[in-house]
Each structure stands twice: as structure tokens, then as C-alpha cells.
Design a protein around this motif. Structure first.
Motif, PDB file in Angstrom:
ATOM      1  N   THR A  53      -7.023  37.616 -22.241  1.00 45.32           N
ATOM      2  CA  THR A  53      -6.516  38.637 -23.367  1.00 45.32           C
ATOM      3  C   THR A  53      -4.893  38.734 -23.040  1.00 45.32           C
ATOM      4  O   THR A  53      -4.485  38.606 -24.289  1.00 45.32           O
ATOM      5  CB  THR A  53      -6.872  39.831 -22.974  1.00 45.32           C
ATOM      6  OG1 THR A  53      -8.604  39.815 -23.117  1.00 45.32           O
ATOM      7  CG2 THR A  53      -6.656  40.694 -24.102  1.00 45.32           C
ATOM      8  N   ASN A  57      -2.380  37.666 -26.371  1.00 44.39           N
ATOM      9  CA  ASN A  57      -1.510  38.548 -26.730  1.00 44.39           C
ATOM     10  C   ASN A  57      -0.079  37.920 -26.853  1.00 44.39           C
ATOM     11  O   ASN A  57       0.640  38.189 -27.824  1.00 44.39           O
ATOM     12  CB  ASN A  57      -1.702  39.806 -26.157  1.00 44.39           C
ATOM     13  CG  ASN A  57      -2.823  40.680 -26.410  1.00 44.39           C
ATOM     14  OD1 ASN A  57      -3.695  40.697 -27.477  1.00 44.39           O
ATOM     15  ND2 ASN A  57      -3.124  41.500 -25.713  1.00 44.39           N
ATOM     16  N   SER A 173      -6.417  45.264 -27.352  1.00 48.03           N
ATOM     17  CA  SER A 173      -6.883  44.489 -28.187  1.00 48.03           C
ATOM     18  C   SER A 173      -5.996  44.404 -29.504  1.00 48.03           C
ATOM     19  O   SER A 173      -6.218  43.422 -30.190  1.00 48.03           O
ATOM     20  CB  SER A 173      -8.240  44.917 -28.636  1.00 48.03           C
ATOM     21  OG  SER A 173      -8.076  46.207 -29.122  1.00 48.03           O
ATOM     22  N   THR A 192      -5.256  52.924 -24.749  1.00 49.69           N
ATOM     23  CA  THR A 192      -5.727  52.326 -25.417  1.00 49.69           C
ATOM     24  C   THR A 192      -6.257  53.129 -26.635  1.00 49.69           C
ATOM     25  O   THR A 192      -6.210  52.697 -28.039  1.00 49.69           O
ATOM     26  CB  THR A 192      -7.021  51.477 -25.042  1.00 49.69           C
ATOM     27  OG1 THR A 192      -7.664  52.538 -24.421  1.00 49.69           O
ATOM     28  CG2 THR A 192      -6.604  50.406 -24.054  1.00 49.69           C
TER      29      THR A 192
END
Length: 920
Positions: A53, A57, A173, A192
Motif C-alpha cells: 500500500t 501510494n 487508502s 484514517t
């Protein structure tokens, strides 16, 4: 925030002020927030993994740099060439992101140091949160990082974002929107959630940081970094543990003057460890101490996550209120009442409408308007009525801010009304908030207002709470930097520190950590606190002799080296009017102590005059907080002190202004000002008493707890009737005692000296109350001195402005040191500052800028050289590695002084100055 610029040595003729020293070094945290190359250690293609991840990113949000996956088992990751280890990379990297199991991290940090990596973000979990084994790995990480110049964020964190540079070094995310808010959170999960909310609310960030376990980079480092970042206008923080309290407060005190810092702390209801025998300890909770520390540093605390962003928005967009008085304009009575309730409950005030304001409103509003505040302009109010009312209400001299409330009614046009409001966003000089109540019908109006810089809220009670928080922020800053009255040190009789230290040492020699009442009162007296006359008697006859010498009536109290509270064991006898009463009381105390505690706890009695309690019983105390060190308490005292719980907390040392603000937080302060025909207590004397007490607490670190209860306060006197002092056990070393969160006045640097012509001066660190003396110093400076000091002519009014002198006199001794030459005229007794020498530590690197300024009449008398010599010694005492400064090329005298004191000088073509540097 730009570093404050200082000058150099000032003298007529050849010795003139130096120019500004410029910190040109790249900030160490730039490697983390503005890297040109990044290595992802633990990069993988495993779906859902942290390593995959964070790599995705980075490469899907191009930041203008190169990304290197590091994975010994793969030739490429996500289509990007991978490398087996850091040393195999084709070029050095600024930032290493570590997403591998915890056990591998210490060795990887060692590799980073060897490879010259400047910054690391450890995403891995499994450190001190799992126990001692994890804590040991953190110690190894710290030890290996210190071998280089590596700065680390984490472990156990989400990572960092720099949305303005399009850098996403997290495993979140989504990417945050760019903006001007710096966000730091100790909780990755909250990060988050906030990120998700911010995208919907269109809140943008200049930095988005998950700080994790703070093995290296802490709150102070990040506050410093964001404070110096021109793109950051406010800093918001979610905090669970404070870490290095002194670093946090030092950074916050410097930055909060220029940029709002808003903090939400978790664990508000968790009580701190209590000192069972201490009244002060029983009244002190961990959040109470944290809140007091934030007030002292200008940090605004809030209780809700939403308020973090509300406050960041309003403080950035709107003028700051000059007072707590709010004017509410509404088209419906109910919301106005709710807003009023919320405002008054929070501690705010409704503005009074002046006669002129009422008259003007009468001319434009319907007959049945409220004729008061809240200003109810009725349900048929059109946009023009709103605009005219706002314009008139804003001119009301008794109003410090305005809240405009709109409810959608049949004749209301929320969008056009908002359009009319836009022009008043900042033109009134007062904060304007709005509450457009409703849903889709008012959404366009809200959007217009927000774009114009008028913050809107769904409900008016929220808006009033935000306004009051704005005032709290302004009021805290104002009180911190209000010029105080001269301190105890400035008078003729300062504290007798040697006597205080001797009392403490005598107790240790006797094997005790609890001072007797007599010793406690003598300790207070050494710092100028008035105490009641107290004598010790070890038998009945001696008690009678002492009583007759004092004069009846008297009080007998248990004299014990072991018992904490005398009343608990029947150890107090009052209103003794003759010798027989004294004998009876003596025997009663002996018997009561024998029954309730044991005869071994009786060492005699104290004999004191009976003091009329015609006044107010106060408590003054200090207890130890494990994070913030000594904490001061002031409030209502007496036997029911824990029942009333009317107290306020502060951090030592105090100034007279801070002492007054501490008192103002209590309910008893209203009574102290005089009520029901009683004269006011001498509040100025009480302020000085609190200041002296704070010096005692800050300067005598072996003291663990103090209770002065009761402290009797009346119009005629202030008197400590009883006192209790507990010391740290002798086996606890000085280095193990929690330090005061704010560094005390550096008394060690107070020393007498003589100018070459024999003029005596006291060289000492500067104090906040020196501001008036600094004004007089500036009045003596010639244009030539001013020109060479600031490189241009700076007007006197600019130089002596309070806002500027705040940064000169109200210094943090942990971050800088300023020595003044204090001369006292033997005829008038008046003081004057003849010169100033200053060290300002760099935020990055173990070095400092130096500067010296001498008043024109006292130049060329050796003062500048002596000040610089002492600055050098202070630099060594503070374990600095080097001093730096710039000197104008024509300032040959200053260059000579620097060479004489060991500085190396080199001409800078770029800056056209001589750069002086001394390795310490």
C-alpha cells in the motif's frame, strides 16, 4: 515561523552591531516531508499489505522524487526495479520507510545510518506496546540512530503526508487535500477517520502526520517544523501521551504566538497518581495539569474532534475577538435563546446594546423586534434587513463578535442573505460567525459564506462555543505576555536560597523526608512568605513559658517528625487562655497521639499565637506530576478543601500577571476582591506571595510536596498558619526527579561585574518584567547603532512595541539565553539595562546564534567583550557544539573582539558580511 533576528556588538567608532545571523542549514525533517528520493523497505506485492500500500501510494502520487523498493526476494515490485538492501541502491536516499517485522527494525536502522539516510518512518508495530521486549528494541533503535544524523517518526504509525508536495508516505487508502492546516495525531486509526471526514468536508492540510510511539521525533520537533513552515497557518493535534513535556511546551510557547495550536487530548477522565497524604495531590488530576500547561504555553484545548477543525478554521479566517462579549442576530427567538444559554454556560458574555445602537436599530427594524441582545429581527427578515442589522451591530462598541443565525422561513432567502453577508467577512474588524440552520434549502448559502471566509455552523450553540474558544485562545496569549510587575529578585531582599537548602539538608541528615511544621515555616520564610510565630516545647513547663512569652490566647499543635495531618490524631488545641489551659491541652495531645498513632510519634508541641480567622482561608500547594514536574495549586482552603474543590493549577515559575490569572480561575477570587462590605484583600501582595512560592518550588527540586493550608488572607494581612513539606527520598538522585516543565530562572548566571571605568553592574538573565527597562535602553541608541544593528533605520516606536519586546523579554531559557547588564543608580535606586547579550539555539543542529548590543553611552568599556565571553561559557554549559554570527565587513572592532575570544572569521561574498564561528 521566521526565526527572530538578533544583532551583534554595538559601540561607537570601530565596534558596531553585527548583522543578522542566518540559519541556512536544511531542516532535518525536510528529509521526511520533502524527500527527493525514498526507499520502501519491505515493499511487496502481497494484496492488502502495508508494504504494498505505501509503495503504491508513493508511485501513484508523483512527488517529484525517485522511489526505490527494497526487497531481497524480488527483482521488481509493482513494476518498479527492486533492490536487496539499502547499500545496493544506485544513489543515496533522503527517506527510508520501514514496513518489516519489528525484530528486523534495529538492524535496518543501523543500515540507514551507514548509508547516510537522513529520515526514516517506521510503520511497523510490536514495540513497547507489547512489553519489555518491544521497549528494548526501541532502545536499540535510539542507540543506533544516535550514531548518525537520522531522524525517525514512529514506530507503530500510519506514516506522513505532505499534500502540498503530493507526497503520500502512508498506508492510508486516500490522499489528503492540500491546504494550510498541519495535523498531527498519535492515533493512526483516528488519522484514517479524520482523513475520510476531511475529504467530504473539503478540509485541506499542509502536513498530515501519524506520530506513533515517538521513539525519536516528538511533539516539540513537529511543532517547530510546522511553525517554521510558511504554508502552515494552524496546527491541530490529537494527543494521548505527552512524552517530553519540556520540549512540547517550549516549542508550543514559541509557535503559538504566531500560529494557533489546537489540541484534543484523550484520557481526560483518567486521574493522575495521587499523593495520599497531600491535599494538593488529591486535587490534581492528569488532565487538569495538562490543561494548565497548555494555557501557560498559549495552546488551545478542545473537547471534541470537530472543534479541532472548527477552531483551526475560525482562527485562520476571522479577526480575533478583543473580549468575550457576543452579539447574536437571529430571525427566530428560539435559536437565539439556545445560543444565549450555550454562550453563558461556556463562560462567555452577551454584549450590551448601547443607546446609540438601539436607536439605529429602531429606525430599520419592525416595532416588535426584541430591543435587546439577542437581536431578534423577526421571521420576515429579508437580506437587506440582515445586512443593515449586521452593519449597525458591528459598530456597537460593547460587542467583541457577532453571530448571525438564519432559520429557513417562508419569507427567508438563505442564498441572497448569504450573498449580502459576504462583504462583511473581515471589514468590521470583529469575528463574524454564522449558523444557517437547515438542510438542502440553506446549503448554497453556507457554501457562499464559507467561501467568503465566514465560518458556518449547523447549530447556533456550536457557534457560540467556538466563539468562546476563540476568546479563550486570545485571553490566554494576552495573559502570558502581559508585562508583569518587578519580581522578588528585583527588590532589595531576594530569597535566602542558602537558608532554604540548609533546612532541607538538615532534615536529610536527621534521616527524615517530612519537615516539621517549624522547619516548613522557616522554609517559606526564606522565600519571603509571611508565617505565624511558632515555638517548640517538649514539656508542659516549656509550653507554658512559651505561651506566656507570646501572650494569650495561644494554640498548641502536635510537633512530630512523622505525622502528616495533626488534626487526624487530635493534635490541635485552640483558644488556650491561661497556663492551666495550656497544661491541659498539652496532656490531651499526648494522650490522643498515644492512642491513635503511638507515643513514638510525639516529639512535643508547637506554641503559636491564636490568630483571628477574620479573613479567607486559602490553600497554596505544590505536588509532582510525573510528566510536567512540579505543579502549583491555589484555591479555597481550610478543613473542607477537598469538599469545596475550588482550586486552579499552574506551572512554576510565575510572574505577577500569571499569579493573578491563576487566582482569577477560582470562585474565591470574587470574595477576595471584597463582598458584602468587606474590604478587598491586598491582591498585589497576594500576587507577589504566589510568585515567591513558585520560585521556592522551581528552585528547590528536592521538595516533593508542599501544602500551605490555611493561608489566611484579609485586608490587613497574609499569613501562613500551617505548612507541610515532604522531600524526595535521599536515594532518589537529582537527575531522576521530574524537572519543571518550564525551565526556571537560571540563577547560576547572576554575577556582579565592573565596567573598565569601575561602574558596577549585575550581569543576569533577562526577565519578563525587564520590558520597561528595554524600552529605556532603546531610547539611548543612536541612529548609527540602530542602522548597524538592523541594517536599516528602524523607528523607535517599532523597536519598543510590546508585541516585539514580548519576544525579547519573555524568553524560554531552554531555547535561548539573554544576559543583561543591570545597573542600579546609587542615588535614586532606579535600574537601567546597559547592554544585552543573547544566544538563540538552532532548531536543527546543536549550535546557536550569538548577538551582543551595548547602549551608546556605555560602549568601549569592556561590556560587549565580557557579555560575549559569558555567552561562550553558557554555550559550553548548555553543551552546544558551536556559536555562529555575522559581522558587518566594516565592523573591525567586533571582528577583533571575536578573534581575541577564539572565533574563526570568513568573508561571505553572498551576504557581504564576515561570518564568525567558534567551536565549543
Amino acid at each position: 515561523m521566521e526565526r527572530r533576528k538578533t544583532g551583534g556588538l554595538s559601540a561607537s567608532g570601530s565596534v558596531t552591531p553585527t548583522a543578522v545571523f542566518r540559519y541556512k542549514q536544511r531542516h532535518p525533517l525536510n528529509a521526511i516531508f520533502e524527500p527527493t528520493s525514498v526507499a520502501v523497505i519491505g515493499a511487496t506485492e502481497k494484496p492488502g499489505s502495508v508494504g504494498r500500500t505505501v509503495l503504491w501510494n508513493l508511485i501513484s502520487n508523483p512527488f517529484g522524487g525517485t522511489v526505490f523498493p527494497v526487497n531481497p526476494k524480488r527483482a521488481s515490485v509493482l513494476g518498479v526495479k527492486a533492490y536487496p538492501k539499502l547499500s545496493a541502491l544506485p544513489q543515496p536516499v533522503d527517506l527510508a520507510i520501514i514496513a518489516t517485522p519489528a525484530a528486523t527494525v534495529p538492524a535496518l536502522i543501523a543500515e540507514c545510518v551507514e548509508a547516510g539516510v537522513a529520515g526514516a518512518v517506521i510503520l511497523s508495530a510490536g514495540f513497547k506496546e507489547i512489553g519489555e521486549a518491544g521497549a528494548e528494541m526501541e532502545r536499540q533503535i535510539q542507540e543506533r540512530a544516535r550514531q548518525g544524523n537520522l531522524r525517525i517518526i514512529g514506530p507503530n504509525c500510519l506514516g506522513v503526508m505532505n499534500p502540498l508536495a503530493n507526497l503520500n508516505a502512508t498506508f492510508a487508502s486516500t490522499m489528503a487535500r492540500p491546504g494550510n492546516v498541519g495535523f498531527i495525531s498519535q492515533s493512526g486509526a483516528l488519522c484514517t477517520a479524520v482523513l475520510d471526514w476531511s475529504l467530504e468536508a473539503q478540509v485541506g492540510f499542509s502536513a498530515f502526520v501519524s506520530i506513533g510511539s515517538m521513539v525519536d521525533v516528538g511533539w516539540g520537533d513537529l511543532i517547530d517544523y510546522l511553525g517554521s513552515d510558511p504554508q502552515t497557518t494552524s496546527i491541530i493535534i490529537y494527543l494521548e501521551t505527552i512524552g517530553d513535556a519540556r520540549a512540547f511546551l517550549s516549542a508550543a510557547r514559541e509557535v503559538a504566538r504566531a500560529k494557533p495550536i489546537i489540541v484534543l487530548k484523550a484520557g481526560r477522565t483518567q486521574a493522575a497518581a495521587q499523593a495520599a497524604a497531600s491535599h494538593t495531590g488529591a486535587l490534581t488530576g492528569s488532565y487538569d495539569v495538562f490543561d494548565a500547561a497548555c494555557r501557560r504555553s498559549g495552546v488551545l484545548t478542545v473537547n471534541r474532534i470537530a472543534d479541532l477543525f472548527y477552531m483551526a478554521e475560525v482562527l485562520a479566517k476571522q479577526p480575533h475577538p478583543r473580549g468575550p462579549r457576543l452579539t447574536i442576530v437571529t430571525n427566530a427567538g428560539g435559536p437565539g435563546v439556545l445560543a444565549t444559554d450555550a454562550l453563558l454556560s461556556a463562560g462567555g458574555e452577551l454584549a450590551e446594546l448601547s443607546a446609540q445602537t438601539r436607536s439605529e436599530l429602531d429606525q430599520i427594524l419592525p416595532t416588535h423586534w426584541s430591543h435587546n441582545n439577542p437581536v431578534d429581527i423577526l421571521g420576515d427578515a429579508d437580506p437587506a434587513r440582515y445586512a443593515k442589522t449586521l452593519e449597525i451591530a458591528a459598530r456597537n462598541p460593547d460587542s467583541d463578535g457577532l453571530l448571525i443565525v438564519l432559520t429557513p422561513q417562508a419569507m427567508t432567502d438563505p442564498t441572497l442573505t448569504a450573498e449580502q453577508m459576504r462583504g462583511y467577512a473581515t471589514s468590521t474588524g470583529k469575528p463574524i460567525l454564522a449558523s444557517w440552520m437547515g438542510g438542502a434549502e440553506v446549503s448554497n448559502g453556507r457554501l457562499l459564506l464559507n467561501r467568503a471566509g465566514i465560518p458556518t455552523f449547523p447549530y447556533p450553540d456550536t457557534a457560540t462555543r467556538v466563539f468562546h474558544s476563540m476568546w479563550r485562545y486570545v485571553s490566554n496569549l494576552r495573559s502570558i505576555y502581559e508585562t508583569p510587575l518587578p519580581s522578588l529578585e528585583a527588590g532589595s531582599g531576594g530569597p535566602d536560597r542558602a537558608k532554604a537548602a540548609k533546612i532541607i539538608e538538615s532534615a536529610y541528615q536527621a534521616g527524615r523526608t517530612l519537615l516539621t511544621e517549624v522547619e516548613s515555616k522557616r522554609l517559606l520564610a526564606a522565600y519571603g512568605l509571611p508565617t505565624v510565630e511558632t515555638w517548640v516545647a517538649t514539656n508542659e513547663d516549656e509550653a507554658v513559658t512559651r505561651a506566656e512569652a507570646i501572650g494569650y490566647p495561644v494554640v498548641l499543635k502536635l510537633y512530630s517528625e512523622t505525622i502528616t495531618h495533626k488534626t487526624d490524631v487530635g493534635g490541635v488545641q485552640l483558644r488556650l487562655k491561661d497556663a492551666e489551659a495550656v497544661r491541659t491541652a498539652y496532656r490531651a495531645i499526648v494522650e490522643a497521639v498515644r492512642e491513635k498513632a503511638g507515643s513514638e510519634h510525639f516529639q512535643g508541641v508547637t506554641v503559636q499565637p491564636l490568630v483571628s480567622l477574620d479573613g479567607y482561608e486559602l490553600i497554596l500547594g505544590s505536588s509532582l506530576d510525573p510528566q510536567f514536574g512540579p505543579v502549583l495549586l491555589f484555591g479555597s482552603g481550610g478543613q473542607l478543601v477537598e469538599v469545596y474543590r475550588d482550586s486552579a493549577l499552574g506551572l512554576p515559575p510565575l510572574t505577577t500577571t500569571l499569579a493573578r490569572r491563576l487566582m482569577e480561575q477560582t470562585r474565591v477570587f470574587t470574595a477576595l476582591q471584597g463582598i458584602r462590605g468587606r474590604a478587598s484583600v491586598d491582591l498585589a501582595a497576594l500576587e507577589r506571595l504566589l510568585v515567591n512560592f513558585s520560585y521556592l518550588v522551581a528552585e528547590q527540586p528536592r521538595i516533593k510536596e508542599i501544602d500551605v493550608n490555611p493561608l489566611l488572607a484579609s485586608a490587613e494581612r497574609l499569613l501562613a498558619l500551617d505548612a507541610r513539606v515532604v522531600l524526595h527520598p535521599p536515594e532518589i538522585k537529582d537527575a531522576e526527579i521530574p524537572k519543571p516543565a518550564i525551565r526556571p530562572y537560571p540563577q547560576r548566571y547572576v554575577q556582579p561585574w565592573h565596567l573598565h571605568d569601575g561602574t558596577p553592574v549585575m550581569l543576569r538573565p533577562i526577565r519578563p518584567e525587564d520590558e520597561p527597562l528595554m524600552v529605556k535602553l532603546h531610547e539611548t541608541l543612536s541612529e548609527r547603532t540602530v542602522y548597524f544593528r538592523w541594517l536599516h533605520l528602524l523607528g523607535l516606536n517599532q523597536r519598543i512595541a510590546h508585541e516585539r519586546l514580548v519576544g525579547i523579554c519573555f524568553i524560554d531559557y531552554d531555547r535561548e539565553m539573554a544576559l543583561v547588564a543591570d545597573y542600579q543608580d546609587p542615588q535614586t535606586g532606579e535600574h537601567a539595562i546597559l547592554g544585552v547579550g543573547r544566544l538563540i539555539k538552532a532548531h536543527s543542529g546543536n549550535e546557536a546564534e550569538f548577538a551582543v548590543l551595548v547602549a551608546d553611552p556605555f560602549q568601549r568599556k569592556g561590556l560587549g567583550t565580557e557579555l560575549l565571553r559569558r555567552l561562550i561559557q553558557i554555550g559550553r554549559d548548555e553543551h552546544l557544539e558551536r556559536l555562529r554570527g555575522d559581522i558587518l565587513a566594516e565592523n573591525l572592532g567586533m571582528q577583533e573582539v571575536c578573534r581575541k575570544l577564539g572565533f574563526r572569521l570568513q568573508y561571505s561574498v553572498e551576504d557581504q558580511v564576515m561570518q564568525a564561528e567558534l567551536a565549543l
